[in-house]
Motif scaffolding. Structure first.
Motif, PDB file in Angstrom:
ATOM      1  N   ARG A   2       0.846  -1.197   0.000  1.00  0.00           N
ATOM      2  CA  ARG A   2       0.000   0.000   0.000  1.00  0.00           C
ATOM      3  C   ARG A   2       0.881   1.246   0.000  1.00  0.00           C
ATOM      4  O   ARG A   2       1.918   1.272   0.653  1.00  0.00           O
ATOM      5  CB  ARG A   2      -0.895   0.032   1.241  1.00  0.00           C
ATOM      6  CG  ARG A   2      -1.842  -1.130   1.355  1.00  0.00           C
ATOM      7  CD  ARG A   2      -3.015  -0.933   0.447  1.00  0.00           C
ATOM      8  NE  ARG A   2      -3.773  -2.169   0.357  1.00  0.00           N
ATOM      9  CZ  ARG A   2      -5.037  -2.225   0.027  1.00  0.00           C
ATOM     10  NH1 ARG A   2      -5.702  -1.140  -0.238  1.00  0.00           N
ATOM     11  NH2 ARG A   2      -5.651  -3.380  -0.058  1.00  0.00           N
ATOM     12  N   ALA A 110      -5.001   4.977   1.439  1.00  0.00           N
ATOM     13  CA  ALA A 110      -3.997   3.975   1.074  1.00  0.00           C
ATOM     14  C   ALA A 110      -4.483   3.328  -0.210  1.00  0.00           C
ATOM     15  O   ALA A 110      -5.670   3.026  -0.355  1.00  0.00           O
ATOM     16  CB  ALA A 110      -3.854   2.936   2.181  1.00  0.00           C
ATOM     17  N   GLU A 112      -3.532   0.301  -3.330  1.00  0.00           N
ATOM     18  CA  GLU A 112      -2.733  -0.869  -3.677  1.00  0.00           C
ATOM     19  C   GLU A 112      -1.717  -0.474  -4.748  1.00  0.00           C
ATOM     20  O   GLU A 112      -2.044   0.221  -5.705  1.00  0.00           O
ATOM     21  CB  GLU A 112      -3.648  -1.983  -4.193  1.00  0.00           C
ATOM     22  CG  GLU A 112      -2.973  -3.304  -4.403  1.00  0.00           C
ATOM     23  CD  GLU A 112      -2.603  -4.005  -3.113  1.00  0.00           C
ATOM     24  OE1 GLU A 112      -1.627  -4.760  -3.140  1.00  0.00           O
ATOM     25  OE2 GLU A 112      -3.268  -3.792  -2.089  1.00  0.00           O
ATOM     26  N   SER A 135      -8.291   2.127   0.372  1.00  0.00           N
ATOM     27  CA  SER A 135      -8.698   1.801   1.743  1.00  0.00           C
ATOM     28  C   SER A 135      -8.343   2.970   2.650  1.00  0.00           C
ATOM     29  O   SER A 135      -7.597   3.867   2.263  1.00  0.00           O
ATOM     30  CB  SER A 135      -8.026   0.514   2.225  1.00  0.00           C
ATOM     31  OG  SER A 135      -6.634   0.659   2.218  1.00  0.00           O
ATOM     32  N   TRP A 140      -4.241  -0.402   7.260  1.00  0.00           N
ATOM     33  CA  TRP A 140      -3.039  -1.127   6.868  1.00  0.00           C
ATOM     34  C   TRP A 140      -1.841  -0.768   7.720  1.00  0.00           C
ATOM     35  O   TRP A 140      -0.770  -1.331   7.554  1.00  0.00           O
ATOM     36  CB  TRP A 140      -2.747  -0.882   5.402  1.00  0.00           C
ATOM     37  CG  TRP A 140      -3.888  -1.364   4.593  1.00  0.00           C
ATOM     38  CD1 TRP A 140      -4.952  -0.628   4.164  1.00  0.00           C
ATOM     39  CD2 TRP A 140      -4.154  -2.705   4.200  1.00  0.00           C
ATOM     40  NE1 TRP A 140      -5.859  -1.421   3.511  1.00  0.00           N
ATOM     41  CE2 TRP A 140      -5.389  -2.707   3.509  1.00  0.00           C
ATOM     42  CE3 TRP A 140      -3.464  -3.909   4.344  1.00  0.00           C
ATOM     43  CZ2 TRP A 140      -5.934  -3.863   2.984  1.00  0.00           C
ATOM     44  CZ3 TRP A 140      -4.017  -5.055   3.803  1.00  0.00           C
ATOM     45  CH2 TRP A 140      -5.245  -5.018   3.136  1.00  0.00           C
ATOM     46  N   ASP A 144       1.643  -2.908   8.099  1.00  0.00           N
ATOM     47  CA  ASP A 144       2.887  -2.270   7.688  1.00  0.00           C
ATOM     48  C   ASP A 144       3.864  -2.182   8.848  1.00  0.00           C
ATOM     49  O   ASP A 144       5.063  -2.373   8.677  1.00  0.00           O
ATOM     50  CB  ASP A 144       2.627  -0.866   7.123  1.00  0.00           C
ATOM     51  CG  ASP A 144       1.861  -0.927   5.802  1.00  0.00           C
ATOM     52  OD1 ASP A 144       1.858  -2.008   5.169  1.00  0.00           O
ATOM     53  OD2 ASP A 144       1.280   0.098   5.413  1.00  0.00           O
TER      54      ASP A 144
END
Length: 174
Positions: A2, A110, A112, A135, A140, A144
């Motif tokens: 991301r 975020a 992809e 998202s 995430w 992360d």
């Protein structure tokens, strides 16, 4: 993987007048000096006096995603929403999700991206249109952070590129 992007809105002059479904931005203050509510709403019906409506509400807008002030996705390409690591399904992004991104996350999302190039990835839907997967940024962060813990070295210095400009409100400009 991301990467972070900014959700913004660009205004335009419609060539055939106002149409049902067009998006408009709004700002509400609620009498509170610190936090004003900013959002987007969809036109439910075409007003009789379109000129007065535009005078009161501004021109319609369309969403864009930018990275470092470069547009990476426009309206037709913004559409898949990922609810987080625990969800397997992608869904069309909703007005409520757009408003959450604008109001709560101040336009930060975020998306992809390709592991090697770090370019946004687009996934083709049943309609044949390729869309970026979006998202909320916090969905995430934990994943992360786990990845960062594995590579952590006490001798590493803080990377200066990690600093962000908290006063940057460019996503609000129309």
């Amino acid at each position: 993987m991301r990467i972070l992007a900014e959700l913004g809105f660009k205004s335009y002059i419609p060539s055939r007048g106002l149409e049902k479904g067009m998006l408009f931005t709004y700002k509400l203050n609620h009498g509170h000096k610190i936090k004003e509510q900013v959002g987007v709403r969809r036109l439910e019906s075409v007003p009789m006096d379109q000129e007065a409506f535009i005078r009161d509400n501004g021109y319609p807008v369309y969403p864009v995603l930018t990275i470092d002030d470069e547009i990476v996705a426009e309206e037709a390409e913004i559409g898949w929403f990922d609810a987080g690591p625990e969800s397997e399904d992608l869904e069309d992004i909703t007005i409520e999700q757009l408003n959450t991104i604008v109001d709560i996350y101040e336009g930060e999302v975020a998306i992809e991206a390709d592991e090697e190039t770090e370019e946004p990835l687009f996934m083709e839907g049943p309609d044949g249109i390729k869309k970026v997967i979006i998202s909320y940024p916090e969905e995430w962060e934990e994943e992360d952070d786990d990845d960062d813990d594995e590579d952590y070295d006490d001798d590493d210095e803080t990377d200066e590129d990690d600093e962000t400009d908290e006063d940057d409100d460019t996503w609000k400009e129309i």
